[in-house]
Design a protein around this motif. Sequence first.
Motif, PDB file in Angstrom:
ATOM      1  N   GLN A  97      35.907  45.450  42.195  1.00 41.14           N
ATOM      2  CA  GLN A  97      35.050  44.990  41.330  1.00 41.14           C
ATOM      3  C   GLN A  97      35.906  44.939  39.999  1.00 41.14           C
ATOM      4  O   GLN A  97      36.017  43.748  39.259  1.00 41.14           O
ATOM      5  CB  GLN A  97      33.526  45.336  41.131  1.00 41.14           C
ATOM      6  CG  GLN A  97      32.806  44.531  40.218  1.00 41.14           C
ATOM      7  CD  GLN A  97      32.482  42.928  40.817  1.00 41.14           C
ATOM      8  OE1 GLN A  97      32.103  42.959  42.008  1.00 41.14           O
ATOM      9  NE2 GLN A  97      32.662  42.175  39.884  1.00 41.14           N
ATOM     10  N   ASN A 101      37.240  41.659  37.986  1.00 37.46           N
ATOM     11  CA  ASN A 101      36.906  41.316  36.761  1.00 37.46           C
ATOM     12  C   ASN A 101      38.078  41.307  35.561  1.00 37.46           C
ATOM     13  O   ASN A 101      38.119  40.449  34.867  1.00 37.46           O
ATOM     14  CB  ASN A 101      36.027  42.514  36.017  1.00 37.46           C
ATOM     15  CG  ASN A 101      34.628  42.202  36.882  1.00 37.46           C
ATOM     16  OD1 ASN A 101      34.396  41.106  37.175  1.00 37.46           O
ATOM     17  ND2 ASN A 101      33.943  43.275  36.700  1.00 37.46           N
ATOM     18  N   CYS A 110      38.871  38.247  47.009  1.00 34.74           N
ATOM     19  CA  CYS A 110      37.917  39.282  46.930  1.00 34.74           C
ATOM     20  C   CYS A 110      37.147  39.307  48.315  1.00 34.74           C
ATOM     21  O   CYS A 110      36.867  40.312  48.944  1.00 34.74           O
ATOM     22  CB  CYS A 110      36.583  39.058  45.960  1.00 34.74           C
ATOM     23  SG  CYS A 110      35.614  40.443  45.507  1.00 34.74           S
ATOM     24  N   VAL A 137      29.299  43.493  45.880  1.00 31.31           N
ATOM     25  CA  VAL A 137      30.591  42.930  45.567  1.00 31.31           C
ATOM     26  C   VAL A 137      31.095  41.825  46.192  1.00 31.31           C
ATOM     27  O   VAL A 137      30.988  41.902  47.238  1.00 31.31           O
ATOM     28  CB  VAL A 137      31.543  44.347  45.683  1.00 31.31           C
ATOM     29  CG1 VAL A 137      32.970  43.728  45.281  1.00 31.31           C
ATOM     30  CG2 VAL A 137      31.128  45.494  44.752  1.00 31.31           C
ATOM     31  N   CYS A 138      31.341  40.834  45.745  1.00 28.07           N
ATOM     32  CA  CYS A 138      31.974  39.594  46.374  1.00 28.07           C
ATOM     33  C   CYS A 138      30.842  39.021  46.953  1.00 28.07           C
ATOM     34  O   CYS A 138      30.970  39.092  48.532  1.00 28.07           O
ATOM     35  CB  CYS A 138      33.318  40.004  47.190  1.00 28.07           C
ATOM     36  SG  CYS A 138      34.553  40.819  46.037  1.00 28.07           S
TER      37      CYS A 138
END
Length: 151
Positions: A97, A101, A110, A137-138
Amino acid sequence: MKHSTNQQTRRGRGPARRIGRSLAFVLPVVLVLSGTLAVTRVNWSGNPSNSVLTAADASNADTSSGAVARAPHELLRDQLLTELQEKNPGVALTHLQEAVNGRPSLAKHCVSIARALGKAAVRVYGPTRAQSFARPVCDTSFATGVAAAHS
């Protein structure tokens, strides 16, 4: 007969001479060091994506003519898979992550990286424990990878 010595001339020449001698010694050292540092910052590889080449990078680089540079997302995936095995999937997902970012160009990869992490987590931790590390995440691709490896 008395010899005349001009104290003013002698006194005036002293500090200037000391400063001149100091500069004569220090200036070449500074020029050599700054030139050395400048040469290490030049992009000698011809690869515009990596404009700073350090001595460590140069010694680790594969200079064979058949060498193919790996994509950043592949390097990140391999790094995170190693981290998953050495630490745990939670740490790897956090770093994924942070990487996305910090470098938005990795966002399109990702999902595939998170799925690969999920599959690897099942191999290392088993399906139940691997699922406990799932994070959003993703778009929950890690959980999808766990489910795909478990099926």
